[in-house]
Scaffold this motif. Structure first.
Motif, PDB file in Angstrom:
ATOM      1  N   UNK A 148       3.175  10.075  -9.766  1.00 29.19           N
ATOM      2  CA  UNK A 148       2.529  10.204 -11.072  1.00 29.19           C
ATOM      3  C   UNK A 148       1.826  11.552 -11.211  1.00 29.19           C
ATOM      4  N   UNK A 149       1.195  12.027 -10.135  1.00 29.04           N
ATOM      5  CA  UNK A 149       0.568  13.353 -10.167  1.00 29.04           C
ATOM      6  C   UNK A 149       1.609  14.426 -10.449  1.00 29.04           C
ATOM      7  N   UNK A 150       2.747  14.341  -9.762  1.00 27.35           N
ATOM      8  CA  UNK A 150       3.809  15.324  -9.954  1.00 27.35           C
ATOM      9  C   UNK A 150       4.417  15.237 -11.360  1.00 27.35           C
ATOM     10  N   UNK A 151       4.588  14.013 -11.855  1.00 25.11           N
ATOM     11  CA  UNK A 151       5.130  13.835 -13.203  1.00 25.11           C
ATOM     12  C   UNK A 151       4.176  14.392 -14.255  1.00 25.11           C
ATOM     13  N   UNK A 152       2.897  14.209 -14.026  1.00 24.10           N
ATOM     14  CA  UNK A 152       1.901  14.728 -14.966  1.00 24.10           C
ATOM     15  C   UNK A 152       1.957  16.257 -15.012  1.00 24.10           C
ATOM     16  N   UNK A 153       2.097  16.891 -13.859  1.00 29.84           N
ATOM     17  CA  UNK A 153       2.236  18.351 -13.812  1.00 29.84           C
ATOM     18  C   UNK A 153       3.512  18.789 -14.524  1.00 29.84           C
ATOM     19  N   UNK A 154       4.600  18.063 -14.294  1.00 29.63           N
ATOM     20  CA  UNK A 154       5.879  18.394 -14.922  1.00 29.63           C
ATOM     21  C   UNK A 154       5.786  18.243 -16.436  1.00 29.63           C
ATOM     22  N   UNK A 155       5.063  17.232 -16.880  1.00 29.17           N
ATOM     23  CA  UNK A 155       4.922  16.966 -18.310  1.00 29.17           C
ATOM     24  C   UNK A 155       4.262  18.147 -19.011  1.00 29.17           C
ATOM     25  N   UNK A 156       3.294  18.774 -18.346  1.00 26.82           N
ATOM     26  CA  UNK A 156       2.585  19.903 -18.947  1.00 26.82           C
ATOM     27  C   UNK A 156       3.451  21.148 -19.036  1.00 26.82           C
ATOM     28  N   UNK A 157       4.545  21.216 -18.257  1.00 33.48           N
ATOM     29  CA  UNK A 157       5.432  22.381 -18.339  1.00 33.48           C
ATOM     30  C   UNK A 157       6.383  22.286 -19.528  1.00 33.48           C
ATOM     31  N   UNK A 158       6.573  21.057 -20.049  1.00 37.13           N
ATOM     32  CA  UNK A 158       7.421  20.906 -21.227  1.00 37.13           C
ATOM     33  C   UNK A 158       6.692  21.488 -22.426  1.00 37.13           C
ATOM     34  N   UNK A 159       7.403  22.238 -23.237  1.00 30.68           N
ATOM     35  CA  UNK A 159       6.769  22.798 -24.435  1.00 30.68           C
ATOM     36  C   UNK A 159       7.427  22.194 -25.673  1.00 30.68           C
ATOM     37  N   UNK A 160       6.668  22.026 -26.701  1.00 30.57           N
ATOM     38  CA  UNK A 160       7.199  21.481 -27.960  1.00 30.57           C
ATOM     39  C   UNK A 160       7.412  22.643 -28.922  1.00 30.57           C
ATOM     40  N   UNK A 161       8.612  22.723 -29.458  1.00 28.34           N
ATOM     41  CA  UNK A 161       8.942  23.813 -30.392  1.00 28.34           C
ATOM     42  C   UNK A 161       9.202  23.247 -31.745  1.00 28.34           C
ATOM     43  N   UNK A 189       0.831  -1.206   0.000  1.00 29.40           N
ATOM     44  CA  UNK A 189       0.000   0.000   0.000  1.00 29.40           C
ATOM     45  C   UNK A 189       0.866   1.258   0.000  1.00 29.40           C
ATOM     46  N   UNK A 190       1.949   1.228   0.735  1.00 25.33           N
ATOM     47  CA  UNK A 190       2.853   2.383   0.775  1.00 25.33           C
ATOM     48  C   UNK A 190       3.430   2.653  -0.613  1.00 25.33           C
ATOM     49  N   UNK A 191       3.823   1.596  -1.318  1.00 28.59           N
ATOM     50  CA  UNK A 191       4.362   1.755  -2.674  1.00 28.59           C
ATOM     51  C   UNK A 191       3.284   2.306  -3.602  1.00 28.59           C
ATOM     52  N   UNK A 192       2.078   1.761  -3.530  1.00 28.37           N
ATOM     53  CA  UNK A 192       0.990   2.222  -4.405  1.00 28.37           C
ATOM     54  C   UNK A 192       0.714   3.706  -4.208  1.00 28.37           C
ATOM     55  N   UNK A 193       0.616   4.142  -2.952  1.00 23.97           N
ATOM     56  CA  UNK A 193       0.315   5.554  -2.682  1.00 23.97           C
ATOM     57  C   UNK A 193       1.471   6.461  -3.094  1.00 23.97           C
ATOM     58  N   UNK A 194       2.684   6.010  -2.887  1.00 22.68           N
ATOM     59  CA  UNK A 194       3.847   6.807  -3.272  1.00 22.68           C
ATOM     60  C   UNK A 194       3.923   6.957  -4.786  1.00 22.68           C
TER      61      UNK A 194
END
Length: 95
Positions: free
Chosen positions: A82-95, A72-77
């Motif tokens: 994944x939430x943080x990675x998803x936010x980070x992914x949106x900051x990347x811009x494609x040029x 359970x600890x691994x699943x929650x972590x």
């Protein structure tokens, strides 16, 4: 992706190593820009603690959780990462 797993105040578990590696590999398939992962397992009385830190472009991403068992600890972590990675992914811009 490089995965480093450490056990603090407990014995090493191959089953947990396989479980965590499988979960992190799935995360790496979705976010292929993850460079490495540091995983720490700790045991404190009746609480199991899982801490994970990911190296990726930009600041490191960290999450931790305290649960009754390690799965359970691994699943929650992983969910928090994944939430943080998803936010980070949106900051990347494609040029």
């Amino acid at each position: 992706m490089t995965i480093n797993i450490q056990y603090i105040h407990m014995t090493t578990s191959e089953t947990m190593n396989d479980y965590v590696t499988d979960k992190l590999e799935k995360l790496h398939q979705k976010y292929d820009w993850i460079i490495s992962a540091e995983v720490h397992f700790e045991a404190e009385k009746d609480v199991k603690i899982c801490k994970m830190e990911l190296s990726a472009p930009g600041p490191r991403i960290f999450a931790a959780s305290k649960e009754d068992n390690y799965e359970d600890a691994v699943k929650h972590t992983i969910k928090d990462l994944e939430k943080q990675l998803n936010k980070r992914k949106h900051t990347f811009s494609t040029h």
